[in-house]
Design an enzyme around this catalytic site. Structure first.
Site, PDB file in Angstrom:
ATOM      1  N   TRP A   4       0.902  -1.290  -0.023  1.00 59.38           N
ATOM      2  CA  TRP A   4       0.203  -0.191   0.057  1.00 59.38           C
ATOM      3  C   TRP A   4       0.804   0.834   0.035  1.00 59.38           C
ATOM      4  O   TRP A   4       2.016   1.163   0.533  1.00 59.38           O
ATOM      5  CB  TRP A   4      -0.961  -0.079   1.126  1.00 59.38           C
ATOM      6  N   ASN A  57       0.048   5.931   0.717  1.00 60.54           N
ATOM      7  CA  ASN A  57      -0.815   6.526   0.731  1.00 60.54           C
ATOM      8  C   ASN A  57       0.155   8.212   0.376  1.00 60.54           C
ATOM      9  O   ASN A  57       0.960   8.047  -0.136  1.00 60.54           O
ATOM     10  CB  ASN A  57      -1.609   6.468   1.188  1.00 60.54           C
ATOM     11  N   ASP A  58      -0.166   8.978   1.741  1.00 61.52           N
ATOM     12  CA  ASP A  58       0.015  10.467   1.501  1.00 61.52           C
ATOM     13  C   ASP A  58       2.262  10.293   0.808  1.00 61.52           C
ATOM     14  O   ASP A  58       2.548   9.510   1.820  1.00 61.52           O
ATOM     15  CB  ASP A  58       0.522  11.419   2.247  1.00 61.52           C
ATOM     16  N   GLN A  91       4.013   7.187   2.941  1.00 63.06           N
ATOM     17  CA  GLN A  91       3.643   6.607   3.922  1.00 63.06           C
ATOM     18  C   GLN A  91       3.209   5.141   2.471  1.00 63.06           C
ATOM     19  O   GLN A  91       2.760   5.336   1.680  1.00 63.06           O
ATOM     20  CB  GLN A  91       1.540   7.094   3.589  1.00 63.06           C
ATOM     21  N   SER A 151       2.366  10.463   8.092  1.00 61.13           N
ATOM     22  CA  SER A 151       2.340  11.728   7.691  1.00 61.13           C
ATOM     23  C   SER A 151       3.779  12.640   8.217  1.00 61.13           C
ATOM     24  O   SER A 151       3.695  12.476   9.151  1.00 61.13           O
ATOM     25  CB  SER A 151       1.922  12.233   6.034  1.00 61.13           C
ATOM     26  N   ARG A 159      -1.817  16.515  13.369  1.00 62.57           N
ATOM     27  CA  ARG A 159      -0.788  15.390  13.035  1.00 62.57           C
ATOM     28  C   ARG A 159      -0.567  16.030  11.772  1.00 62.57           C
ATOM     29  O   ARG A 159      -1.143  17.058  10.805  1.00 62.57           O
ATOM     30  CB  ARG A 159      -1.474  13.959  12.524  1.00 62.57           C
ATOM     31  N   GLU A 204      -6.017  17.812   7.680  1.00 61.57           N
ATOM     32  CA  GLU A 204      -5.174  16.389   7.448  1.00 61.57           C
ATOM     33  C   GLU A 204      -4.098  17.688   6.057  1.00 61.57           C
ATOM     34  O   GLU A 204      -4.245  17.906   5.539  1.00 61.57           O
ATOM     35  CB  GLU A 204      -5.485  15.202   6.379  1.00 61.57           C
TER      36      GLU A 204
END
Ligand code: FRU
Length: 498
Positions: free
Chosen positions: A35, A37-38, A54, A98, A160, A215
Protein backbone atom coordinates in the site's frame (compact mmCIF):
# COMPACT_ATOMS: atom_id res chain seq x y z
CA UNK A 1 14.46 0.49 14.17
CA UNK A 2 16.92 -1.47 11.96
CA UNK A 3 15.30 -4.78 12.93
CA UNK A 4 11.78 -3.60 12.10
CA UNK A 5 12.96 -2.26 8.76
CA UNK A 6 14.65 -5.53 7.83
CA UNK A 7 11.54 -7.46 8.75
CA UNK A 8 9.38 -5.14 6.62
CA UNK A 9 11.82 -5.33 3.67
CA UNK A 10 11.76 -9.12 3.72
CA UNK A 11 7.97 -9.27 3.82
CA UNK A 12 7.74 -6.72 1.03
CA UNK A 13 10.15 -8.67 -1.21
CA UNK A 14 7.89 -11.70 -0.88
CA UNK A 15 4.83 -9.67 -1.80
CA UNK A 16 6.76 -8.07 -4.67
CA UNK A 17 7.61 -11.51 -6.12
CA UNK A 18 3.89 -12.14 -6.56
CA UNK A 19 2.98 -8.75 -7.97
CA UNK A 20 1.01 -8.80 -11.23
CA UNK A 21 1.91 -5.94 -13.57
CA UNK A 22 -1.02 -5.59 -15.97
CA UNK A 23 -2.07 -2.33 -14.20
CA UNK A 24 1.13 -1.50 -12.29
CA UNK A 25 2.10 2.12 -13.11
CA UNK A 26 4.82 2.62 -15.66
CA UNK A 27 5.54 6.27 -15.00
CA UNK A 28 4.03 7.00 -11.59
CA UNK A 29 5.68 6.30 -8.25
CA UNK A 30 4.03 3.40 -6.43
CA UNK A 31 5.06 1.04 -3.65
CA UNK A 32 7.05 -1.96 -4.95
CA UNK A 33 4.17 -3.99 -3.52
CA UNK A 34 1.64 -3.31 -0.79
CA UNK A 35 0.00 0.00 0.00
CA UNK A 36 1.01 3.62 -0.63
CA UNK A 37 -0.68 6.83 0.49
CA UNK A 38 0.58 10.36 1.16
CA UNK A 39 3.83 11.68 -0.29
CA UNK A 40 6.11 12.51 2.69
CA UNK A 41 9.46 14.18 3.24
CA UNK A 42 9.75 15.70 -0.26
CA UNK A 43 13.18 17.28 -0.48
CA UNK A 44 16.40 17.62 -2.44
CA UNK A 45 19.39 16.22 -0.60
CA UNK A 46 22.86 15.07 -1.67
CA UNK A 47 22.10 15.90 -5.30
CA UNK A 48 18.94 13.82 -5.46
CA UNK A 49 15.22 14.40 -5.20
CA UNK A 50 13.91 12.44 -2.22
CA UNK A 51 10.35 11.16 -2.18
CA UNK A 52 9.17 9.29 0.89
CA UNK A 53 5.64 7.99 1.19
CA UNK A 54 3.18 6.41 3.57
CA UNK A 55 3.61 2.72 3.00
CA UNK A 56 2.32 -0.58 4.32
CA UNK A 57 4.93 -3.09 3.15
CA UNK A 58 2.95 -6.11 4.35
CA UNK A 59 -0.31 -5.88 2.36
CA UNK A 60 -2.15 -3.60 -0.10
CA UNK A 61 -4.32 -2.09 2.64
CA UNK A 62 -3.91 0.93 4.92
CA UNK A 63 -2.29 -0.49 8.03
CA UNK A 64 1.08 -0.46 9.81
CA UNK A 65 2.39 2.76 8.29
CA UNK A 66 6.08 3.00 7.40
CA UNK A 67 7.91 5.56 5.26
CA UNK A 68 8.79 4.04 1.88
CA UNK A 69 11.43 5.83 -0.19
CA UNK A 70 12.52 6.47 -3.78
CA UNK A 71 15.04 8.98 -5.12
CA UNK A 72 15.96 10.56 -8.43
CA UNK A 73 18.70 12.79 -9.81
CA UNK A 74 16.44 14.35 -12.44
CA UNK A 75 12.75 13.88 -11.50
CA UNK A 76 12.46 11.48 -14.45
CA UNK A 77 14.22 8.23 -13.51
CA UNK A 78 13.65 6.83 -10.03
CA UNK A 79 15.57 4.45 -7.85
CA UNK A 80 14.08 2.31 -5.11
CA UNK A 81 15.56 2.97 -1.66
CA UNK A 82 15.15 0.94 1.51
CA UNK A 83 12.26 1.66 3.85
CA UNK A 84 13.27 4.72 5.85
CA UNK A 85 11.10 4.67 8.98
CA UNK A 86 9.22 1.86 10.68
CA UNK A 87 7.04 1.75 13.79
CA UNK A 88 9.41 0.76 16.57
CA UNK A 89 8.65 2.69 19.76
CA UNK A 90 5.59 3.17 21.93
CA UNK A 91 4.80 6.60 20.42
CA UNK A 92 4.36 5.20 16.92
CA UNK A 93 3.02 1.80 17.87
CA UNK A 94 0.10 2.16 15.42
CA UNK A 95 1.98 3.89 12.62
CA UNK A 96 4.69 6.27 11.46
CA UNK A 97 2.32 8.79 9.95
CA UNK A 98 2.84 11.63 7.48
CA UNK A 99 5.37 14.42 7.68
CA UNK A 100 8.05 16.36 5.88
CA UNK A 101 11.84 16.67 5.59
CA UNK A 102 14.23 19.61 5.38
CA UNK A 103 17.98 19.99 5.07
CA UNK A 104 19.80 21.46 8.09
CA UNK A 105 22.70 23.91 7.92
CA UNK A 106 25.09 21.10 8.81
CA UNK A 107 23.81 19.20 5.78
CA UNK A 108 21.67 16.53 7.33
CA UNK A 109 18.21 15.49 6.27
CA UNK A 110 15.78 16.10 9.14
CA UNK A 111 12.48 14.27 8.99
CA UNK A 112 9.46 15.35 11.04
CA UNK A 113 6.56 12.95 11.28
CA UNK A 114 3.62 11.95 13.42
CA UNK A 115 3.88 9.06 15.85
CA UNK A 116 0.41 7.56 15.91
CA UNK A 117 -1.43 5.55 18.53
CA UNK A 118 -5.10 4.80 19.02
CA UNK A 119 -6.18 5.90 22.46
CA UNK A 120 -8.05 2.63 23.05
CA UNK A 121 -5.31 0.53 21.47
CA UNK A 122 -7.54 -0.97 18.74
CA UNK A 123 -9.27 1.65 16.61
CA UNK A 124 -10.17 5.32 16.20
CA UNK A 125 -13.40 5.11 18.23
CA UNK A 126 -11.95 7.08 21.18
CA UNK A 127 -9.64 9.19 19.05
CA UNK A 128 -5.90 9.20 18.46
CA UNK A 129 -2.89 10.00 20.55
CA UNK A 130 -0.61 11.72 18.07
CA UNK A 131 2.78 13.32 18.74
CA UNK A 132 5.28 14.96 16.41
CA UNK A 133 8.62 13.18 16.14
CA UNK A 134 11.99 13.83 14.56
CA UNK A 135 14.60 11.63 12.86
CA UNK A 136 17.97 12.60 11.37
CA UNK A 137 19.90 11.19 8.42
CA UNK A 138 23.43 11.81 7.17
CA UNK A 139 23.00 9.95 3.89
CA UNK A 140 19.28 10.41 3.17
CA UNK A 141 18.75 6.65 3.43
CA UNK A 142 19.06 5.59 7.07
CA UNK A 143 17.55 7.63 9.87
CA UNK A 144 18.19 7.92 13.56
CA UNK A 145 15.21 8.70 15.71
CA UNK A 146 15.41 11.70 18.01
CA UNK A 147 12.17 11.18 19.91
CA UNK A 148 9.13 13.38 20.40
CA UNK A 149 9.49 17.11 19.77
CA UNK A 150 5.85 18.20 20.10
CA UNK A 151 3.52 16.45 22.50
CA UNK A 152 -0.21 16.07 21.94
CA UNK A 153 -2.43 18.56 23.79
CA UNK A 154 -4.71 16.55 26.09
CA UNK A 155 -8.06 17.22 24.49
CA UNK A 156 -7.20 16.89 20.77
CA UNK A 157 -8.46 13.81 18.91
CA UNK A 158 -6.45 14.53 15.74
CA UNK A 159 -3.11 16.31 15.70
CA UNK A 160 -0.80 15.33 12.85
CA UNK A 161 1.17 15.77 9.62
CA UNK A 162 3.96 18.29 10.41
CA UNK A 163 5.17 20.34 7.42
CA UNK A 164 8.34 22.31 8.09
CA UNK A 165 10.01 25.18 6.26
CA UNK A 166 12.35 28.06 6.98
CA UNK A 167 11.68 31.76 6.42
CA UNK A 168 14.61 34.03 7.22
CA UNK A 169 16.22 32.51 10.32
CA UNK A 170 13.20 30.84 11.81
CA UNK A 171 11.85 27.32 11.26
CA UNK A 172 8.09 26.96 10.98
CA UNK A 173 5.95 23.88 11.40
CA UNK A 174 2.29 23.60 10.50
CA UNK A 175 0.12 20.64 11.18
CA UNK A 176 -3.52 19.69 11.14
CA UNK A 177 -5.71 19.58 14.23
CA UNK A 178 -9.24 18.82 15.26
CA UNK A 179 -9.96 21.49 17.87
CA UNK A 180 -11.75 20.84 21.15
CA UNK A 181 -14.87 22.24 19.38
CA UNK A 182 -14.37 19.75 16.53
CA UNK A 183 -13.29 22.34 14.00
CA UNK A 184 -10.56 21.73 11.43
CA UNK A 185 -7.54 23.92 12.11
CA UNK A 186 -3.94 24.50 11.07
CA UNK A 187 -1.58 25.05 14.01
CA UNK A 188 1.72 26.86 13.72
CA UNK A 189 4.85 26.21 15.81
CA UNK A 190 8.27 27.83 15.49
CA UNK A 191 11.86 26.92 16.27
CA UNK A 192 15.27 28.55 16.06
CA UNK A 193 17.31 25.34 16.16
CA UNK A 194 15.03 22.64 14.62
CA UNK A 195 14.85 20.79 17.96
CA UNK A 196 12.95 23.01 20.41
CA UNK A 197 9.48 23.92 19.16
CA UNK A 198 7.05 26.47 20.56
CA UNK A 199 3.37 26.96 19.87
CA UNK A 200 2.88 30.21 17.93
CA UNK A 201 -0.83 30.36 17.02
CA UNK A 202 -3.78 28.71 15.39
CA UNK A 203 -3.02 29.98 11.93
CA UNK A 204 -6.16 28.95 10.12
CA UNK A 205 -9.57 27.56 10.91
CA UNK A 206 -11.64 26.21 8.02
CA UNK A 207 -14.72 28.47 7.80
CA UNK A 208 -16.74 25.40 6.83
CA UNK A 209 -18.18 24.05 10.11
CA UNK A 210 -18.51 20.58 8.56
CA UNK A 211 -14.71 20.32 8.42
CA UNK A 212 -13.63 18.72 11.70
CA UNK A 213 -10.01 18.03 10.81
CA UNK A 214 -7.56 19.34 8.21
CA UNK A 215 -5.15 16.62 7.13
CA UNK A 216 -1.74 17.23 5.59
CA UNK A 217 -1.62 21.03 5.62
CA UNK A 218 1.16 22.65 3.62
CA UNK A 219 2.01 26.33 3.49
CA UNK A 220 4.29 28.08 1.01
CA UNK A 221 4.86 31.41 -0.77
CA UNK A 222 4.44 32.05 -4.50
CA UNK A 223 5.19 35.18 -6.51
CA UNK A 224 2.21 36.83 -8.19
CA UNK A 225 1.40 40.07 -10.02
CA UNK A 226 0.14 41.29 -6.62
CA UNK A 227 3.37 40.44 -4.82
CA UNK A 228 4.17 37.34 -2.76
CA UNK A 229 1.11 35.40 -1.60
CA UNK A 230 0.92 32.40 0.72
CA UNK A 231 -0.95 29.24 -0.17
CA UNK A 232 -2.35 26.87 2.43
CA UNK A 233 -3.07 23.45 0.96
CA UNK A 234 -5.13 21.18 3.15
CA UNK A 235 -7.48 18.22 3.17
CA UNK A 236 -10.68 18.92 5.08
CA UNK A 237 -12.35 15.86 6.59
CA UNK A 238 -16.11 16.13 6.87
CA UNK A 239 -17.53 18.39 4.13
CA UNK A 240 -20.37 16.83 2.12
CA UNK A 241 -20.43 16.75 -1.68
CA UNK A 242 -21.65 19.91 -3.34
CA UNK A 243 -22.23 19.95 -7.11
CA UNK A 244 -18.99 18.93 -8.77
CA UNK A 245 -17.00 19.55 -5.59
CA UNK A 246 -16.04 17.29 -2.68
CA UNK A 247 -17.34 14.22 -4.50
CA UNK A 248 -14.65 11.95 -3.04
CA UNK A 249 -14.53 10.42 0.36
CA UNK A 250 -11.38 12.54 0.78
CA UNK A 251 -10.77 15.87 -0.97
CA UNK A 252 -7.90 18.34 -1.15
CA UNK A 253 -8.18 22.11 -1.55
CA UNK A 254 -6.45 25.41 -0.90
CA UNK A 255 -6.85 29.03 0.08
CA UNK A 256 -4.52 31.91 -0.74
CA UNK A 257 -3.73 34.78 1.59
CA UNK A 258 -1.26 37.25 3.03
CA UNK A 259 1.11 36.30 5.79
CA UNK A 260 4.22 37.76 7.35
CA UNK A 261 6.24 35.90 9.95
CA UNK A 262 4.85 36.55 13.40
CA UNK A 263 1.50 37.69 12.02
CA UNK A 264 -1.90 36.28 11.23
CA UNK A 265 -2.83 34.58 7.98
CA UNK A 266 -5.28 36.82 6.11
CA UNK A 267 -7.39 34.74 3.79
CA UNK A 268 -7.98 36.35 0.37
CA UNK A 269 -9.75 33.60 -1.58
CA UNK A 270 -12.44 31.03 -1.03
CA UNK A 271 -11.58 27.36 -0.72
CA UNK A 272 -10.92 25.80 -4.11
CA UNK A 273 -10.25 22.19 -5.08
CA UNK A 274 -6.67 21.42 -6.06
CA UNK A 275 -7.73 18.71 -8.52
CA UNK A 276 -11.23 17.67 -9.65
CA UNK A 277 -10.46 13.96 -10.09
CA UNK A 278 -11.73 10.94 -8.20
CA UNK A 279 -8.34 10.06 -6.69
CA UNK A 280 -6.31 13.00 -5.53
CA UNK A 281 -5.39 13.58 -1.91
CA UNK A 282 -2.75 14.67 0.59
CA UNK A 283 -0.67 16.83 -1.79
CA UNK A 284 2.73 17.90 -0.45
CA UNK A 285 5.09 20.45 -1.97
CA UNK A 286 8.77 21.30 -1.75
CA UNK A 287 11.08 23.87 -3.27
CA UNK A 288 13.44 22.49 -5.92
CA UNK A 289 17.02 23.84 -6.00
CA UNK A 290 16.08 26.10 -8.93
CA UNK A 291 13.24 27.68 -6.91
CA UNK A 292 10.33 25.85 -8.51
CA UNK A 293 7.51 24.82 -6.18
CA UNK A 294 6.75 21.18 -6.95
CA UNK A 295 3.83 19.09 -5.72
CA UNK A 296 3.09 15.38 -5.62
CA UNK A 297 -0.39 14.14 -4.68
CA UNK A 298 -1.61 10.71 -3.71
CA UNK A 299 -3.89 8.90 -6.15
CA UNK A 300 -5.79 6.35 -4.14
CA UNK A 301 -8.65 5.99 -1.74
CA UNK A 302 -9.38 4.75 1.73
CA UNK A 303 -12.49 2.66 2.12
CA UNK A 304 -13.24 0.55 -0.92
CA UNK A 305 -10.15 -1.24 -2.28
CA UNK A 306 -9.00 -0.67 -5.86
CA UNK A 307 -9.01 -3.76 -8.13
CA UNK A 308 -5.18 -3.80 -8.14
CA UNK A 309 -5.37 -5.22 -4.60
CA UNK A 310 -5.69 -8.63 -6.23
CA UNK A 311 -2.37 -7.88 -7.99
CA UNK A 312 -0.61 -7.08 -4.71
CA UNK A 313 -0.46 -3.27 -4.83
CA UNK A 314 -2.75 -0.29 -4.14
CA UNK A 315 -2.32 3.39 -5.05
CA UNK A 316 0.25 5.63 -6.71
CA UNK A 317 1.48 9.21 -6.57
CA UNK A 318 0.71 11.78 -9.26
CA UNK A 319 3.48 12.91 -11.57
CA UNK A 320 5.44 15.84 -10.15
CA UNK A 321 3.73 19.14 -11.02
CA UNK A 322 5.07 22.66 -10.90
CA UNK A 323 2.83 25.09 -9.05
CA UNK A 324 2.33 28.78 -9.80
CA UNK A 325 -0.43 31.31 -9.07
CA UNK A 326 -2.23 33.25 -11.79
CA UNK A 327 -3.54 36.83 -11.50
CA UNK A 328 -6.80 35.57 -9.96
CA UNK A 329 -4.77 33.73 -7.31
CA UNK A 330 -5.72 30.39 -8.83
CA UNK A 331 -3.26 27.57 -8.46
CA UNK A 332 -1.85 26.52 -11.83
CA UNK A 333 -0.27 23.08 -12.05
CA UNK A 334 1.74 21.66 -14.91
CA UNK A 335 3.71 18.43 -15.12
CA UNK A 336 7.35 19.42 -14.57
CA UNK A 337 9.05 19.97 -17.91
CA UNK A 338 11.51 17.13 -17.25
CA UNK A 339 8.64 14.70 -17.89
CA UNK A 340 8.95 15.35 -21.62
CA UNK A 341 12.09 13.20 -21.46
CA UNK A 342 9.84 10.21 -20.90
CA UNK A 343 8.45 10.47 -24.43
CA UNK A 344 9.89 7.57 -26.39
CA UNK A 345 8.01 8.00 -29.65
CA UNK A 346 6.03 11.04 -30.75
CA UNK A 347 3.64 11.55 -33.65
CA UNK A 348 2.40 14.94 -34.76
CA UNK A 349 -1.06 14.50 -36.25
CA UNK A 350 -1.42 18.22 -37.02
CA UNK A 351 -4.90 19.60 -37.70
CA UNK A 352 -7.76 17.13 -37.53
CA UNK A 353 -11.42 17.63 -38.49
CA UNK A 354 -13.94 15.15 -37.20
CA UNK A 355 -17.45 14.93 -38.60
CA UNK A 356 -20.42 14.13 -36.37
CA UNK A 357 -20.24 10.62 -34.86
CA UNK A 358 -16.78 9.98 -36.22
CA UNK A 359 -14.51 7.75 -34.12
CA UNK A 360 -10.90 7.87 -35.20
CA UNK A 361 -7.97 5.73 -34.09
CA UNK A 362 -5.02 7.76 -32.74
CA UNK A 363 -2.81 5.12 -31.18
CA UNK A 364 -3.03 1.38 -30.72
CA UNK A 365 -1.31 -1.09 -28.40
CA UNK A 366 -0.95 1.59 -25.78
CA UNK A 367 1.24 0.96 -22.73
CA UNK A 368 1.78 4.46 -21.33
CA UNK A 369 0.91 7.48 -23.47
CA UNK A 370 0.43 11.21 -23.50
CA UNK A 371 -1.90 13.23 -25.74
CA UNK A 372 -1.70 16.97 -26.35
CA UNK A 373 -4.70 18.44 -28.06
CA UNK A 374 -6.00 21.88 -28.91
CA UNK A 375 -9.68 22.12 -29.74
CA UNK A 376 -11.00 25.16 -31.58
CA UNK A 377 -14.26 25.83 -29.74
CA UNK A 378 -15.27 28.59 -32.14
CA UNK A 379 -15.49 26.02 -34.96
CA UNK A 380 -16.64 23.00 -32.98
CA UNK A 381 -20.35 22.31 -32.61
CA UNK A 382 -20.19 18.76 -31.24
CA UNK A 383 -21.98 18.27 -27.93
CA UNK A 384 -19.07 16.20 -26.73
CA UNK A 385 -15.57 15.65 -28.04
CA UNK A 386 -13.78 12.77 -26.38
CA UNK A 387 -10.52 10.99 -26.20
CA UNK A 388 -11.56 7.41 -25.62
CA UNK A 389 -8.62 5.90 -23.74
CA UNK A 390 -8.16 2.29 -22.64
CA UNK A 391 -10.48 1.24 -25.48
CA UNK A 392 -10.50 -2.57 -25.81
CA UNK A 393 -12.22 -4.73 -28.44
CA UNK A 394 -14.96 -5.64 -25.98
CA UNK A 395 -16.03 -1.98 -25.88
CA UNK A 396 -14.56 -0.94 -22.52
CA UNK A 397 -13.07 2.55 -22.37
CA UNK A 398 -12.64 5.68 -20.29
CA UNK A 399 -13.70 8.98 -21.82
CA UNK A 400 -11.74 12.19 -21.38
CA UNK A 401 -14.27 14.64 -22.79
CA UNK A 402 -14.99 18.25 -23.43
CA UNK A 403 -18.69 18.50 -22.68
CA UNK A 404 -20.17 21.61 -24.30
CA UNK A 405 -23.41 21.37 -22.31
CA UNK A 406 -21.81 21.61 -18.91
CA UNK A 407 -18.78 23.60 -20.09
CA UNK A 408 -16.51 21.07 -18.42
CA UNK A 409 -13.77 18.59 -19.03
CA UNK A 410 -14.77 15.22 -17.66
CA UNK A 411 -13.17 11.88 -16.96
CA UNK A 412 -16.01 9.40 -17.34
CA UNK A 413 -15.38 5.81 -16.23
CA UNK A 414 -18.86 4.44 -16.91
CA UNK A 415 -17.41 1.84 -19.29
CA UNK A 416 -14.12 1.25 -17.47
CA UNK A 417 -12.79 -2.32 -17.59
CA UNK A 418 -12.66 -2.69 -13.80
CA UNK A 419 -12.83 -0.70 -10.59
CA UNK A 420 -14.62 2.49 -9.67
CA UNK A 421 -17.01 4.07 -12.17
CA UNK A 422 -18.71 7.46 -12.07
CA UNK A 423 -17.32 10.69 -13.49
CA UNK A 424 -15.56 13.84 -12.33
CA UNK A 425 -15.36 17.12 -14.19
CA UNK A 426 -13.42 20.39 -14.04
CA UNK A 427 -14.73 23.73 -15.27
CA UNK A 428 -13.42 25.21 -18.52
CA UNK A 429 -12.76 28.92 -17.98
CA UNK A 430 -15.55 31.08 -19.43
CA UNK A 431 -14.73 32.57 -22.83
CA UNK A 432 -12.21 29.86 -23.76
CA UNK A 433 -11.84 29.76 -27.55
CA UNK A 434 -9.02 27.27 -27.76
CA UNK A 435 -9.26 24.44 -25.29
CA UNK A 436 -5.92 22.80 -24.60
CA UNK A 437 -5.82 19.37 -23.02
CA UNK A 438 -2.80 17.43 -21.93
CA UNK A 439 -3.62 13.88 -20.90
CA UNK A 440 -1.22 11.44 -19.23
CA UNK A 441 -2.40 7.86 -19.61
CA UNK A 442 -0.70 5.25 -17.45
CA UNK A 443 -1.69 1.59 -17.22
CA UNK A 444 -4.56 2.26 -14.82
CA UNK A 445 -4.87 6.04 -14.49
CA UNK A 446 -5.39 9.30 -16.31
CA UNK A 447 -4.25 12.79 -15.35
CA UNK A 448 -5.79 15.61 -17.36
CA UNK A 449 -4.47 19.17 -17.43
CA UNK A 450 -6.83 21.84 -18.81
CA UNK A 451 -5.54 25.01 -20.49
CA UNK A 452 -1.94 24.68 -19.34
CA UNK A 453 -2.84 23.76 -15.80
CA UNK A 454 -5.78 25.99 -14.73
CA UNK A 455 -7.51 22.77 -13.75
CA UNK A 456 -6.55 19.13 -13.35
CA UNK A 457 -8.55 15.90 -13.18
CA UNK A 458 -6.76 12.82 -11.83
CA UNK A 459 -8.49 9.47 -11.58
CA UNK A 460 -7.69 5.82 -11.60
CA UNK A 461 -9.21 4.23 -14.73
CA UNK A 462 -8.71 0.48 -14.92
CA UNK A 463 -8.78 -1.04 -18.41
CA UNK A 464 -10.10 -4.43 -19.41
CA UNK A 465 -7.77 -7.20 -20.67
CA UNK A 466 -6.29 -7.03 -24.16
CA UNK A 467 -4.70 -4.42 -26.42
CA UNK A 468 -5.77 -0.86 -25.67
CA UNK A 469 -6.21 2.01 -28.11
CA UNK A 470 -6.80 5.74 -27.89
CA UNK A 471 -9.46 7.17 -30.19
CA UNK A 472 -10.92 10.59 -30.83
CA UNK A 473 -14.68 10.94 -31.13
CA UNK A 474 -17.24 13.68 -31.79
CA UNK A 475 -20.92 13.39 -30.89
CA UNK A 476 -23.83 15.29 -32.48
CA UNK A 477 -21.64 17.72 -34.37
CA UNK A 478 -18.18 18.48 -35.76
CA UNK A 479 -14.90 18.88 -33.92
CA UNK A 480 -12.06 21.04 -35.20
CA UNK A 481 -8.75 20.14 -33.63
CA UNK A 482 -6.00 22.68 -34.30
CA UNK A 483 -3.16 20.52 -33.14
CA UNK A 484 -2.77 17.00 -31.93
CA UNK A 485 0.31 15.16 -30.76
CA UNK A 486 0.53 11.68 -29.29
CA UNK A 487 3.50 10.21 -27.44
CA UNK A 488 4.36 6.81 -26.14
CA UNK A 489 5.78 7.09 -22.62
CA UNK A 490 8.64 5.08 -21.14
CA UNK A 491 9.22 3.77 -17.65
CA UNK A 492 10.48 5.87 -14.73
CA UNK A 493 12.32 3.00 -13.06
CA UNK A 494 16.09 2.80 -13.10
CA UNK A 495 15.99 -0.98 -13.35
CA UNK A 496 13.33 -2.93 -15.20
CA UNK A 497 12.89 -5.30 -12.31
CA UNK A 498 11.65 -2.37 -10.22
C1 FRU B 1 -3.89 11.41 5.05
C2 FRU B 1 -3.52 10.67 6.31
C3 FRU B 1 -2.70 11.55 7.25
C4 FRU B 1 -1.95 10.56 8.07
C5 FRU B 1 -1.68 9.46 7.09
C6 FRU B 1 -1.75 8.08 7.65
O1 FRU B 1 -4.11 10.58 3.97
O2 FRU B 1 -4.68 10.18 6.97
O3 FRU B 1 -3.45 12.49 7.97
O4 FRU B 1 -0.79 11.07 8.61
O5 FRU B 1 -2.65 9.58 6.06
O6 FRU B 1 -1.37 7.14 6.71
Amino acid sequence: MREQIEHAETANRELRAQRVDRWYPKFHIAAPAGWINDPNGLSHFRGRFQVFFQHNPFAPVHDSMHWGHVSSADLVTWRREPIALAPSVLEDRDGVFSGSAVVSDDDRLIAYFTGHRWRNGVDEAEGNLQVQCMAVSDDGVTFERQGVIVDCPEDLLHFRDPKVWRTDDTWYMVFGACSAEHRGEVWLYTSQDMWEWEFARVLFRDPNPEAFMLECPDMFPLETAHGVKWVILYCPMGPSPSGYQARNQHNAGYVVGDWTPGGEFVQLTDYRPVDWGAQFYAPQTFEAPDGRRIVFGWMGQFGSPLPSVEDGWNGQLTVPRELTLDDDLRLIQRPVEELEQLRIHSTDLGEVSLSAEEDRLLLDDVDGAEVELELDLTRTDAERVSLAVNRTVDGHETLVSFDDLSGRVAVDRRAAGAGPRGYRAAPVPAGTERLRLRVLIDRASVEVFVNDGVAAVSSFAFPAEGPKSIRLTAESGRAEVRSLRVHRIGSIWEQDRD
